[in-house]
Enzyme design. Structure first.
Site, mmCIF file in Angstrom:
data_model
loop_
_atom_site.group_PDB
_atom_site.id
_atom_site.type_symbol
_atom_site.label_atom_id
_atom_site.label_comp_id
_atom_site.label_asym_id
_atom_site.label_seq_id
_atom_site.Cartn_x
_atom_site.Cartn_y
_atom_site.Cartn_z
ATOM 1 N NE ARG A 100 -3.096 7.357 -2.134
ATOM 2 C CZ ARG A 100 -3.508 6.293 -2.823
ATOM 3 N NH1 ARG A 100 -3.458 6.545 -4.167
ATOM 4 N NH2 ARG A 100 -3.484 4.965 -2.357
ATOM 5 C CG HIS A 116 -1.683 0.996 1.116
ATOM 6 N ND1 HIS A 116 -1.772 2.258 1.106
ATOM 7 C CD2 HIS A 116 -3.487 0.885 1.142
ATOM 8 C CE1 HIS A 116 -3.082 3.057 1.209
ATOM 9 N NE2 HIS A 116 -4.133 1.900 1.099
#
Length: 583
Positions: free
Chosen positions: A258, A238
């Site tokens: 994000r 990740h």
């Protein structure tokens, strides 16, 4: 033959793993009218599923003109063409109904003004497809499943460590476990078993998994039972894990940051994703963002603490508290950082095992009679890159399918295999660990995590991989002198010994597969083979030989059937991003 003392528990379907996929399998079996038992290592409310924060994917088309076909194409293309097409198809088709179902069971997803489920962007999705409960979606889904299981009176036994699947004539008839606190052993007899025990990402130094979870024990149970593993080299790092403090380094910072407008900025103050994916930038695929973060750090453009900045402070505080409440509190509690005022420091972290046990697409049957599997312990759906939000869809869809298939076997079974020899062998395995020695498992686990991070991490090459393999061989030899004692504090030493054995085997499988794949594809990046190779559009499979050694085989991927090929050809190509962003 004198058997060691144990209790015996009998059910139609035994589920190993009390996370989302295991609970959904158990619910499906119970609703089929069968007796079900669930075994979990951790407390039922604190399983790995709670760490899945950002959302669950379903082509509901509540905001954009989405379809299952587009969901299929996004998943298959961004998996670099090595996923099992039928598994991807089932996930894309069935996730809308399963998402509506779990919402009806109490998952309480965010809603639009018209009452429909809200959806947010996640990286590499063509449309807003990700349904969510703030930034704690996994927890909300787990609580809904636990509530349903409680309503159905499904017994869930916490603190059970499963050491062995019981096998006779290549048929699984149950499992052996011991209680982590008391040491009491139980033989669980069942017509069918569903293995839902998670992946192996804790074997890297920086990991979003917590202590004593995702150590690869599910993979190892399957290997010993006669199953195959696939795509073990495909481990998702990740892009954003916490950097500090050291004791929680790697803790996940959800992609939802994000998705809600968070920006990645290097130590020089530059928004660098424009250099790696100028169209999608922060909403690029996880593998590309992870490589970008890693590159910025390794080339000296990171922060003083070895990370990059993730900044959401340009959004209003009320917006952050509504959309990202858990992350806000996570940084405040751990670092006294108010993310509405200053950026977070993040770095890549080992997050998800995209490979796993080979299963049939529809039933998730492992090839061993009576044994099914679901969730992160299986391979096939994600290929070389997992899209955020697909894992929670996976656990519901294939947990249900595995539970139904196991139930069908139980209902049509005339007589079940039993083997006292298999039960005695499981006892003997536990007994073999309990002895005095000069080595403790915890430090060796730490050594293993360092080996994997340094030699089989975000970017790999043949020299580092071979060095890592040699270190694993030496580490395996050291484990022969483990000190394992049962005392008033419980069976912690024994748990660590089993975890360590499983982790070393999974580490070896991962490195062997990474050595074989001489290319860079998705999450598997090799500096000595930096390009995708058409000849490597294959799956690498691992099996355990009679001599306890691992063997690697190569499976050529069949072409997409015509209907699915047309879907892919008729949708966005992998490098065409029109419509993917609403900034």
């Amino acid at each position: 033959m004198q058997l060691r003392e144990h209790t015996t528990q009998i059910s139609n379907v035994l589920v190993i793993g009390s996370g989302g996929s295991g609970l959904r399998a158990a619910i499906a079996a119970k609703m089929s009218g069968l007796a079900v038992t669930v075994l979990g290592k951790r407390s039922r409310g604190d399983v790995h599923t709670v760490l899945a924060a950002g959302g669950i994917n379903a082509a509901l088309a509540n905001l954009d003109p989405d379809s299952w076909q587009q969901h299929f194409a996004d998943t298959y293309l961004e998996g670099y063409g090595i996923a099992e097409p039928r598994v991807v198809e089932l996930m894309a088709k069935e996730s809308p109904d399963l998402v509506r179902e779990i919402d009806g069971w109490g998952a309480n997803f965010a809603k639009l003004d018209n009452g429909k489920i809200d959806q947010r962007f996640f990286g590499a999705h063509t449309y807003r497809r990700t349904c969510y409960s703030g930034d704690y979606t996994g927890r909300s889904i787990l609580l809904a499943l636990l509530s349903k299981a409680d309503e159905l009176k499904i017994p869930i036994h916490d603190s059970q460590y499963v050491t062995e699947l019981l096998i006779s004539d290549r048929t699984c008839f149950g499992a052996m476990s011991f209680n982590i606190h008391s040491g009491e052993r139980t033989v669980h007899l069942a017509d069918a078993v569903v293995l839902a025990a998670g992946g192996h990402t804790r074997i890297w130094r920086k990991s979003s998994s917590r202590r004593n979870e995702n150590t690869g024990d599910g993979f190892y149970l399957g290997l010993k039972a006669g199953c195959e593993l696939t795509d073990m080299e495909m481990v998702q790092f990740h892009p954003t894990g916490m950097v500090l403090p050291e004791e929680i380094a790697g803790t996940l910072v959800t992609e939802a940051v994000r998705g809600e407008g968070g920006l990645l900025i290097n130590g020089n103050g530059d928004r660098f994703m424009k250099n790696y994916d100028p169209e999608r930038q922060e909403l690029s695929t996880r593998d590309r963002v992870a490589i970008a973060n890693y590159t910025e750090i390794m080339e000296g453009r990171g922060t003083a603490n070895g990370g990059v900045y993730l900044d959401i402070s340009h959004r209003d505080k009320d917006f952050i508290l509504e959309k990202l409440p858990r992350i806000y509190r996570q940084f405040l509690d751990a670092q006294m950082v108010d993310i509405s005022k200053e950026p977070m420091e993040v770095a890549p972290t080992s997050h998800y095992s995209m490979g796993g046990l080979v299963v049939s697409p529809d039933e998730h049957w492992t090839g061993v009679e009576g044994l099914y599997a679901a969730g992160e312990v299986t391979g096939g759906l994600h290929g070389a890159n997992r899209l955020g939000g697909n894992s929670l869809a996976e656990i519901l869809i294939f947990g249900k399918r595995a539970g139904l298939a196991a139930s069908d076997r139980s209902k049509h079974l005339g007589a079940q295999v039993r083997s006292q020899d298999a039960i005695q062998a499981a006892h003997n395995k536990i007994d073999s660990f309990i002895k005095k020695g000069d080595e403790m498992a915890r430090p060796l686990q730490h050594e293993l995590r360092n080996i994997m991070w340094e030699h089989c991490g975000v970017v790999r090459d043949q020299e580092k991989l071979n060095e890592g393999l040699a270190k694993l061989v030496a580490l395996k030899e050291t484990t022969k002198d483990l000190d394992v004692r049962l005392d008033s504090e419980g069976c912690e030493d024994l748990v660590h010994a089993f975890d360590l054995e499983a982790s070393i085997m999974c580490a070896e499988a991962t490195i062997l597969s990474a050595l074989e794949r001489r290319e860079s594809r998705g999450a598997h990046q090799r500096s000595d083979f930096p390009e995708i190779s058409p000849s490597e559009k294959v799956n690498y499979r691992i099996n355990l030989g009679d001599d306890a050694t691992l063997a690697v085989s190569r499976r050529v991927i069949e072409p997409l059937r015509e209907e699915l090929q047309k879907i892919v050809d008729g949708t966005a190509e992998i490098n065409s991003f029109e419509g993917k962003l609403l900034e």
